[in-house]
Design a protein around this motif. Structure first.
Motif, mmCIF file in Angstrom:
data_model
loop_
_atom_site.group_PDB
_atom_site.id
_atom_site.type_symbol
_atom_site.label_atom_id
_atom_site.label_comp_id
_atom_site.label_asym_id
_atom_site.label_seq_id
_atom_site.Cartn_x
_atom_site.Cartn_y
_atom_site.Cartn_z
ATOM 1 N N HIS A 125 47.323 38.877 47.765
ATOM 2 C CA HIS A 125 46.165 38.046 47.426
ATOM 3 C C HIS A 125 46.640 36.731 46.796
ATOM 4 O O HIS A 125 46.468 36.496 45.599
ATOM 5 N N CYS A 135 36.639 39.812 41.641
ATOM 6 C CA CYS A 135 37.329 41.031 42.061
ATOM 7 C C CYS A 135 36.721 42.263 41.389
ATOM 8 O O CYS A 135 36.064 42.172 40.342
ATOM 9 N N ALA A 137 38.397 45.404 39.720
ATOM 10 C CA ALA A 137 39.764 45.713 39.275
ATOM 11 C C ALA A 137 39.778 46.914 38.330
ATOM 12 O O ALA A 137 38.851 47.124 37.542
ATOM 13 N N ILE A 157 43.491 46.045 42.335
ATOM 14 C CA ILE A 157 42.526 44.943 42.405
ATOM 15 C C ILE A 157 42.055 44.788 43.838
ATOM 16 O O ILE A 157 42.835 44.939 44.784
ATOM 17 N N LYS A 158 40.765 44.481 43.999
ATOM 18 C CA LYS A 158 40.196 44.278 45.329
ATOM 19 C C LYS A 158 39.274 43.056 45.281
ATOM 20 O O LYS A 158 38.192 43.115 44.693
ATOM 21 N N PRO A 159 39.710 41.925 45.865
ATOM 22 C CA PRO A 159 38.806 40.777 45.938
ATOM 23 C C PRO A 159 37.515 41.167 46.676
ATOM 24 O O PRO A 159 37.544 41.953 47.624
#
Length: 697
Positions: A125, A135, A137, A157-159
């Motif tokens: 990312h 995000c 997270a 973490i995931k945008p």
């Protein structure tokens, strides 16, 4: 659910959401629309009311538990410490700590810094290194006796953005919609109710999406406050970044020479500059010079190696004056800071979107219908950036070869963007291409005409295109038609006369309308026969100017319009009657007769409203009567007077867009026709020698 909503759910199941749900779940969470719609897309992408209700509660619960409010940051920090790990929704950015040779994250709302991040997360990312990204997270807390080690650790973490989309399925589903339906679907997708907008207004709204589908596209929109200029760039897509015009530096935007790291243009599809206008503002000259080079050549350099990027630029700001003032006293770029009020910078703009044609945002403009989850549409538009549709119009039209390469490229890029948005699968007709081509050429012409005012060294440009049958068709801007007395002057006026001599077809407003009324003692204006076309969204047009001189002196007027049925249409009829009363001499008697069609769904209300006009005219010298056409054979819309004139209208009296209505009634657009935007329409004036007998019959 409307027919369109049902069709949307049928062909895009799982990728659409009811747009009014965003307001239902947002509460006091200060997050972009795409974040909320991402969550709604997980739980509410359906037309089943029970599932929607359950999904709303789920999303509310997620926001309640995991969205970090600044005021509750310490409470969330305590929760993470006590539980050891906790999931949060926050805006996250990452920086390299060169002293420890490690990456550290900052959580904006949570208020924690130096959160340990592994290199793999940064590689996956990279946008985290440039600016804050929303995000979801998982944050851990592990205390260490070593004061140099932060207790905060980023576990995962995931945008917030959808996964890869099926573009082929998107194209296949597009075939199930007509052009008008597709435009309405896109309007609902960006949150607006299509029925409140005219066709041109819809296309201007969709023009704001062009930077998302075109690489290195530069657009500016200047206009009044409150028209939603920055909304698309701040709320619509995770691939766009909105920054204040005065809060950007060369390292942040382009490249940091100290570490060689590329700035915003290297990571974002669109960089938008909010509040860009303001004569009192100043800008760094080095920044302006690098921007000009990048806008022209797609590359930049700060004394090291040249670098390239694909980010489009969007500039939005408020104007200080209205259009006629700017055209009379300066130019349409007058609100720009001095460093940007520069011919070289302005010439690099591909399009000028006329913000004064966009209505102030009001509550009835927002839709409760279904539209794409904006993040899904953002991914589709990003996929389309790799394609080039610029020469698809060449099948039908040829753009003037007299224009410069920069002008032609600007027109083609705008055309390419509009075609990608509306016709991603092709299939556009010649008429549909012409509509978009005129908007693309007009948007560039607005730039070039103002350059002609700012810098006299720029040559005059003949903006026209040639149809397949060889006709040369000129292009004008709406403000050029509305304010011809201010638009051209000096050398520009001479150039306009030369262009007129080169063109065979003059379309909108080929001749001036007669004056609305002659001053006392002056000669009355002389009506002329002919055909006049009016472009959508212009102002300054009312019944007085359109019809007054042709009806002066009439003793009998017949209005034939089968659609004087609902309130606003009957109000139009009343305003025509008012116009006749104002213009006639007090001692004159005038008969006005209306032939219309019955409103089968509400005929009693229609009768009452029409009778109320009759009653209102008592004692005015005007006798108003009306009758239904019960045969259903009347389809024409015209006004015939015993003055010898017949006025043919393709829209009848319904020439205005819905005015802005306020509870207190203080809205000029509601009270004065000249302050309303019009729909696109035409008027044909026909002189009949025997019109008097025709009217009497």
């Amino acid at each position: 659910m409307t027919t369109l909503d049902a069709r949307i759910n049928e062909h895009f199941a799982g990728y659409v959401v009811r747009k009014d749900l965003v307001k239902a779940v947002k509460g006091n969470a200060i997050v972009p629309t795409y974040v909320l719609e991402y969550l709604l897309g997980q739980y509410c992408a359906t037309d089943d009311e029970a599932s929607i209700a359950t999904g709303i509660e789920t999303v509310k619960e997620i926001l309640r538990k995991h969205y970090v409010h600044r005021s509750e940051a310490r409470l969330v920090q305590s929760t993470i410490k006590e539980q050891g790990r906790y999931k949060v929704i926050d805006q996250v950015s990452v920086a390299l700590n060169e002293k420890t040779d490690s990456y550290e994250a900052t959580f904006e709302n949570l208020g924690i810094k130096k959160v340990a991040v592994d290199s793999g997360t940064v590689r996956a990312h990279p946008k985290l290194l440039v600016t804050g990204v929303w995000c979801i997270a998982d944050v851990q807390y592990e205390f260490s006796d070593d004061a140099r080690i932060s207790p905060w650790i980023l576990e995962s973490i995931k945008p917030i953005q959808v996964a890869r989309v099926d573009f082929d399925s998107y194209l296949a589903a597009r075939d199930a919609f007509t052009t008008e339906e597709w435009i309405d679907l896109l309007m609902q997708s960006i949150g607006f109710e299509p029925g409140v907008f005219g066709r041109r207004s819809k296309l201007l709204q969709l023009m704001r999406l062009v930077p998302f589908v075109e690489r290195n596209y530069n657009i500016i929109e200047l206009g009044p406050k409150g028209t939603g200029k920055s909304h698309i760039y701040s709320e619509f897509s995770p691939h766009g970044q909105l920054i204040s015009g005065g809060e950007v530096s060369v390292p942040k935007l382009f490249v940091n020479n100290s570490n060689g790291r590329i700035g915003l243009v290297g990571y974002w599809d669109v960089v938008a500059f909010d509040e860009f206008a303001g004569r009192e503002k100043t800008a760094n000259k080095a920044l302006v010079d690098i921007m000009k080079n990048y806008m022209a050549n797609k590359s930049f350099s700060r004394g090291v190696n040249p670098m390239g990027a694909e980010a489009s630029f969007a500039f939005v700001g408020n104007t200080d004056h209205n259009v006629p003032y700017m055209l009379k006293n300066s130019d349409l770029f007058e609100a720009l800071p001095a460093q940007f009020h520069d011919s070289a910078f302005i010439d690099r703009l591909h399009a000028y979107l006329p913000g004064w044609e966009v209505d102030v945002i009001r509550s009835e403009m927002f839709t409760s219908g279904y539209g794409f989850i904006v993040d899904y549409l953002a991914e589709i538009l990003r996929h389309l950036r790799a394609q080039d549709f610029s020469h698809r119009p060449d099948r039908f039209f040829t753009v003037s070869s007299k224009m410069s390469t920069r002008d032609r490229d600007a027109i083609y890029k705008t055309m390419s963007g509009l075609l990608k948005i509306i016709f991603p699968n092709g299939g556009e007709t010649e008429q549909e291409v012409e509509e978009l081509l005129r908007i693309a050429m007009e948007s560039r012409k607005r730039v070039k005409d103002q350059l002609f005012r700012i810098d006299s060294t720029y040559p005059a440009v003949d903006f026209h295109y040639t149809a397949s049958d060889g006709r040369k068709i000129p292009v004008t801007t709406v403000e050029e038609e509305e304010f011809p007395q201010f638009y051209r002057h000096g050398k520009q006026a001479d150039a306009g006369e030369d262009e007129a001599g080169d063109t065979a077809d003059r379309t909108p407003d080929a001749r001036p309308l007669p004056a609305p009324a002659a001053p006392s003692g002056a000669a009355a204006p002389r009506p002329q026969d002919g055909h006049v076309v009016f472009a959508e969204n212009r102002k300054g047009i009312g019944y007085d100017k359109l019809f007054g001189p042709y009806l002066d002196g009439a003793r009998r007027i017949v209005v034939t319009d089968p659609y004087i049925r609902i309130f606003y249409q009957i109000k139009n009829m009343m305003e025509l009657v008012e116009m006749v009363i104002r213009r006639k001499a007090p001692e004159d008697q005038v008969s006005i007769h209306l032939v219309t069609g019955p409103d089968d769904g509400n005929i009693e209300t229609q009768r009452e409203l029409l009778d109320s006009i009759t009653e209102a005219c008592i004692g005015t010298g005007v006798d108003f009567t009306w009758a239904f056409d019960t045969t259903g054979s009347v389809h024409a819309r015209d006004i015939t007077a015993d003055t010898g004139w017949k006025i043919v209208l393709d829209r009848g009296l319904d020439i205005f867009q819905p005015p802005l209505r306020k509870a207190n009634g203080f809205s000029l657009s509601d009270r004065m026709q000249e302050h309303r935007m019009i729909k696109g329409f035409y008027v044909t004036y026909v002189r009949h020698a025997d019109a008097g007998s025709e009217v009497r019959e």
